[in-house]
Motif scaffolding. Structure first.
Motif, PDB file in Angstrom:
ATOM      1  N   LEU A   8      -1.493  40.119 -21.926  1.00  0.00           N
ATOM      2  CA  LEU A   8      -2.379  41.215 -21.562  1.00  0.00           C
ATOM      3  C   LEU A   8      -1.916  41.835 -20.257  1.00  0.00           C
ATOM      4  CD1 LEU A   8      -4.155  39.008 -23.227  1.00  0.00           C
ATOM      5  CD2 LEU A   8      -6.106  40.279 -22.360  1.00  0.00           C
ATOM      6  N   ALA A   9      -2.126  43.151 -20.136  1.00  0.00           N
ATOM      7  CA  ALA A   9      -1.765  43.850 -18.911  1.00  0.00           C
ATOM      8  C   ALA A   9      -2.611  45.107 -18.796  1.00  0.00           C
ATOM      9  CB  ALA A   9      -0.281  44.206 -18.895  1.00  0.00           C
ATOM     10  N   VAL A  10      -2.775  45.577 -17.563  1.00  0.00           N
ATOM     11  CA  VAL A  10      -3.507  46.816 -17.297  1.00  0.00           C
ATOM     12  C   VAL A  10      -2.521  47.838 -16.730  1.00  0.00           C
ATOM     13  CG1 VAL A  10      -5.348  47.911 -15.968  1.00  0.00           C
ATOM     14  CG2 VAL A  10      -5.679  45.610 -16.900  1.00  0.00           C
ATOM     15  N   PHE A  11      -2.594  49.059 -17.279  1.00  0.00           N
ATOM     16  CA  PHE A  11      -1.705  50.143 -16.883  1.00  0.00           C
ATOM     17  C   PHE A  11      -2.525  51.391 -16.566  1.00  0.00           C
ATOM     18  CE2 PHE A  11       0.615  47.377 -19.690  1.00  0.00           C
ATOM     19  CZ  PHE A  11       1.902  47.319 -19.181  1.00  0.00           C
ATOM     20  N   SER A  46      -0.929  41.557 -14.981  1.00  0.00           N
ATOM     21  CA  SER A  46      -0.543  41.041 -16.297  1.00  0.00           C
ATOM     22  C   SER A  46      -0.664  39.526 -16.311  1.00  0.00           C
ATOM     23  CB  SER A  46       0.880  41.466 -16.660  1.00  0.00           C
ATOM     24  OG  SER A  46       1.816  40.912 -15.760  1.00  0.00           O
ATOM     25  N   ARG A  47      -0.953  38.984 -17.486  1.00  0.00           N
ATOM     26  CA  ARG A  47      -1.052  37.533 -17.680  1.00  0.00           C
ATOM     27  C   ARG A  47      -0.656  37.214 -19.115  1.00  0.00           C
ATOM     28  NH1 ARG A  47      -2.456  38.237 -13.074  1.00  0.00           N
ATOM     29  NH2 ARG A  47      -4.061  37.177 -11.833  1.00  0.00           N
ATOM     30  N   ILE A 101     -10.264  35.433 -24.095  1.00  0.00           N
ATOM     31  CA  ILE A 101      -9.052  35.700 -23.315  1.00  0.00           C
ATOM     32  C   ILE A 101      -9.218  36.952 -22.463  1.00  0.00           C
ATOM     33  CG2 ILE A 101      -6.611  36.330 -23.496  1.00  0.00           C
ATOM     34  CD1 ILE A 101      -6.421  34.478 -25.903  1.00  0.00           C
ATOM     35  N   ILE A 102      -9.785  38.013 -23.044  1.00  0.00           N
ATOM     36  CA  ILE A 102      -9.986  39.243 -22.271  1.00  0.00           C
ATOM     37  C   ILE A 102     -10.914  38.984 -21.093  1.00  0.00           C
ATOM     38  CG2 ILE A 102     -10.960  41.576 -22.323  1.00  0.00           C
ATOM     39  CD1 ILE A 102      -9.984  41.819 -25.198  1.00  0.00           C
ATOM     40  N   ALA A 103     -12.005  38.256 -21.325  1.00  0.00           N
ATOM     41  CA  ALA A 103     -12.943  37.949 -20.247  1.00  0.00           C
ATOM     42  C   ALA A 103     -12.253  37.161 -19.137  1.00  0.00           C
ATOM     43  CB  ALA A 103     -14.132  37.177 -20.801  1.00  0.00           C
ATOM     44  N   ARG A 104     -11.430  36.215 -19.523  1.00  0.00           N
ATOM     45  CA  ARG A 104     -10.711  35.416 -18.518  1.00  0.00           C
ATOM     46  C   ARG A 104      -9.746  36.285 -17.728  1.00  0.00           C
ATOM     47  NH1 ARG A 104      -6.799  30.159 -19.837  1.00  0.00           N
ATOM     48  NH2 ARG A 104      -5.906  29.993 -17.734  1.00  0.00           N
TER      49      ARG A 104
END
Length: 335
Positions: A16-19, A31-32, A45-48
């Motif tokens: 997951l990553a934020v852009f 990102s993780r 997973i998204i909540a974590r």
């Protein structure tokens, strides 16, 4: 700044990553990567991830290894059902885009650089609007990209589940051996991750190689047998049976890659993705793969003209999800 959560959701891992939603910058704000089977579902997973990174993206684009519709996706190798509306309600997203993970890999190709792939066969340079992708990983993904001056259409498929077609006597014996175990035999059964262990067993049980004591001991205690076979094949002093397993894997992969290229008339290139084949680069020859790819009787000249490239960029599906999400959400960037 409006942001986008992009994710590559597979049977083994979720990345997951934020852009930033606007622009073409592919550097993530955060990102993780998480092991899929350590979690009950993608919501967990998204909540974590969001809790760890402290960001609140406005939109999401999720690439899913499974059958994907507009509003719902089912992960093939996990008991997960992902629903867009449920994610919007849980995390306050203004919109969620779901796409097949191979659609995402196909979408990444226009933004990959020369450093992100290895050329296995140069082709004739004529190119074309059709590009095909085959990606062995936990499962076997197949897809295509239609790319012209006015169109950009990446599409994944479930072609990896098509029936396996043997091309020589050994592969015919393999089909019979698999059928005795029950059920139809697909390409994914043989040239995805779990298939490597099956190919090893076939070669061993039919007397096509002698198992070493060290490999037998390692396999006996292994939860996942595939890395044991692969590591022994790539060792400085490789196990002959394990090396033969990888050669058979590559030959079957080359044959099916050729089938895909023929059916899509992929003059623009055949790209190999996934997590397995890049590990082999520099350790084994791809001559057997290319020989099987080209061996199409009257079409051999055409097959030689098609570029064959190995994607080495590890997060191609994630990049494709960003690219696809930005295009799909272009009208909502200021929402």
């Amino acid at each position: 700044m409006t942001t986008l959560l992009a994710a590559d959701i597979g049977g083994t891992k979720c990345e997951l990553a934020v852009f930033a939603l606007a622009g073409d910058d592919c550097r993530p704000l955060a990102s993780r990567r998480y092991p899929s089977r350590d979690h009950a579902g993608i919501e967990e997973i998204i909540a974590r991830f969001l809790g760890e990174c402290g960001l609140r993206p406005r939109f999401a684009c999720l690439a899913v290894a499974g059958v994907t519709g507009k509003d719902k996706a089912t992960v093939t190798n996990l008991p997960w059902i992902i629903e867009a509306k449920r994610l919007e309600a849980a995390f306050g997203f203004a919109g969620v885009v779901l796409l097949n993970d191979l659609t995402a890999v196909c979408a990444s190709i226009p933004i990959l650089g020369d450093e992100d792939w290895i050329e296995l066969q140069p082709g004739d340079g004529q190119g074309g609007e059709m590009i095909a992708v085959i990606a062995p990983g936990t499962g076997l993904g197949e897809g295509l990209l239609v790319r012209t001056d006015t169109a950009f259409m990446p599409r994944g498929s479930e072609g990896g589940h098509a029936d396996f077609a043997p091309v020589d006597a050994e592969q015919l014996d393999l089909l019979r051996w698999m059928m005795r175990r029950g059920g139809p035999v697909s390409y994914e059964d043989l040239i995805a991750g779990p298939g490597i262990a099956r190919l090893y067993d076939f070669l061993k049980e039919t007397g096509r190689g002698q198992e070493s004591d060290a490999v037998a001991e390692a396999l006996a205690g292994a939860v996942d047998r595939t890395p044991v076979v692969a590591d022994a094949a790539l060792a400085q002093a490789p196990c002959p049976l394990c090396r033969r397993t990888i050669e058979l894997f590559l030959s079957i992969l080359g044959s099916e890659a050729g089938n895909l290229a023929l059916k899509t008339y992929a003059r623009g290139g055949l790209y190999i993705g996934g997590g397995i084949v890049p590990r082999l680069a520099g350790h084994v020859s791809f001559a057997g793969l290319l020989e099987a790819f080209r061996r199409k009787d009257k079409m051999e000249e055409l097959m030689t003209a098609i570029p064959v490239r190995l994607i080495t960029r590890g997060n191609a599906a994630l990049l494709g999800a960003v690219h696809y999400g930005r295009a799909a959400l272009a009208g909502t960037r200021t929402a």
